[in-house]
Scaffold this motif. Structure first.
Motif, mmCIF file in Angstrom:
data_model
loop_
_atom_site.group_PDB
_atom_site.id
_atom_site.type_symbol
_atom_site.label_atom_id
_atom_site.label_comp_id
_atom_site.label_asym_id
_atom_site.label_seq_id
_atom_site.Cartn_x
_atom_site.Cartn_y
_atom_site.Cartn_z
ATOM 1 N N SER A 34 58.361 68.435 -15.237
ATOM 2 C CA SER A 34 58.676 70.068 -16.887
ATOM 3 C C SER A 34 57.749 70.627 -16.684
ATOM 4 O O SER A 34 58.115 71.806 -16.929
ATOM 5 C CB SER A 34 59.235 68.394 -17.842
ATOM 6 N N ASN A 35 56.446 70.918 -16.618
ATOM 7 C CA ASN A 35 55.153 71.959 -16.702
ATOM 8 C C ASN A 35 54.919 72.822 -15.918
ATOM 9 O O ASN A 35 54.216 72.715 -15.768
ATOM 10 C CB ASN A 35 53.976 70.864 -17.697
ATOM 11 N N GLY A 36 55.805 72.247 -14.141
ATOM 12 C CA GLY A 36 56.003 73.265 -13.440
ATOM 13 C C GLY A 36 55.326 72.121 -12.023
ATOM 14 O O GLY A 36 55.342 72.321 -10.627
ATOM 15 N N THR A 37 54.540 71.393 -12.539
ATOM 16 C CA THR A 37 54.084 70.017 -11.523
ATOM 17 C C THR A 37 54.511 69.869 -10.257
ATOM 18 O O THR A 37 54.836 68.512 -11.311
ATOM 19 C CB THR A 37 52.534 69.693 -11.100
ATOM 20 N N ASP A 38 55.324 69.186 -9.587
ATOM 21 C CA ASP A 38 56.338 68.144 -9.239
ATOM 22 C C ASP A 38 55.803 67.106 -8.507
ATOM 23 O O ASP A 38 54.859 67.297 -7.461
ATOM 24 C CB ASP A 38 56.809 68.721 -8.071
ATOM 25 N N ILE A 39 55.847 66.125 -9.058
ATOM 26 C CA ILE A 39 55.086 65.132 -9.330
ATOM 27 C C ILE A 39 56.036 63.716 -9.692
ATOM 28 O O ILE A 39 56.556 63.847 -10.120
ATOM 29 C CB ILE A 39 53.705 64.563 -9.549
ATOM 30 N N SER A 40 56.155 62.728 -8.381
ATOM 31 C CA SER A 40 56.999 61.506 -9.257
ATOM 32 C C SER A 40 56.082 60.303 -8.520
ATOM 33 O O SER A 40 55.856 60.086 -7.917
ATOM 34 C CB SER A 40 58.734 61.510 -7.876
ATOM 35 N N TYR A 41 56.656 59.434 -9.621
ATOM 36 C CA TYR A 41 56.176 57.837 -9.486
ATOM 37 C C TYR A 41 57.203 57.007 -8.613
ATOM 38 O O TYR A 41 58.265 57.417 -8.664
ATOM 39 C CB TYR A 41 55.536 57.109 -11.208
ATOM 40 N N LEU A 42 56.819 56.374 -7.453
ATOM 41 C CA LEU A 42 57.616 55.899 -7.027
ATOM 42 C C LEU A 42 57.738 54.645 -6.598
ATOM 43 O O LEU A 42 59.027 53.696 -7.515
ATOM 44 C CB LEU A 42 57.279 56.183 -5.242
ATOM 45 N N ARG A 43 56.512 53.942 -6.533
ATOM 46 C CA ARG A 43 56.861 51.941 -7.028
ATOM 47 C C ARG A 43 55.058 52.036 -6.883
ATOM 48 O O ARG A 43 54.790 52.585 -6.857
ATOM 49 C CB ARG A 43 57.816 52.108 -6.277
ATOM 50 N N SER A 44 55.694 50.575 -7.661
ATOM 51 C CA SER A 44 53.840 49.284 -7.300
ATOM 52 C C SER A 44 53.508 47.914 -6.477
ATOM 53 O O SER A 44 55.324 47.870 -6.798
ATOM 54 C CB SER A 44 52.914 49.733 -8.568
ATOM 55 N N THR A 45 53.314 48.034 -5.918
ATOM 56 C CA THR A 45 52.376 46.410 -5.928
ATOM 57 C C THR A 45 51.867 45.863 -6.274
ATOM 58 O O THR A 45 51.237 46.325 -6.159
ATOM 59 C CB THR A 45 52.427 46.636 -4.088
ATOM 60 N N PHE A 46 51.724 45.043 -6.643
ATOM 61 C CA PHE A 46 50.699 44.443 -7.382
ATOM 62 C C PHE A 46 50.304 42.743 -7.137
ATOM 63 O O PHE A 46 51.622 41.955 -7.061
ATOM 64 C CB PHE A 46 50.849 44.090 -9.149
#
Length: 87
Positions: A34-46
């Motif tokens: 929302s502040n202009g840095t395009d980044i997405s969390y996709l998933r995690s494996t634990f």
């Protein structure tokens, strides 16, 4: 955009704390976007037996992924480009 894998050692973490960490990553990604840095969390494996956690992010650079994890207070060992091979 490139997929980056964040390697973490979370041995002994509770499931509640693990869920909170995931929420923090998702929230920080939304805030940065929302502040202009395009980044997405996709998933995690634990892997609870040894505490290894691998988290995937889609971002323009590893610097953005590092900033997200640092700002969210999430521990990590390294951040590397990765191939997301999900079908």
């Amino acid at each position: 955009m490139t997929v980056y894998m964040v390697e973490r050692d979370l041995k002994g973490i509770s499931m509640e704390a693990l869920g909170d960490a995931q929420k923090a990553a998702i929230s920080k990604a939304a805030e940065m976007t929302s502040n202009g840095t395009d980044i997405s969390y996709l998933r995690s494996t634990f892997a609870p037996e040894d505490g290894r956690c691998m988290c995937l992010f889609d971002a323009a650079s590893d610097v953005d992924v590092k900033r997200l994890n640092d700002d969210a207070g999430l521990p990590y060992h390294r951040i590397v480009p990765a191939l997301d091979l999900a079908p």
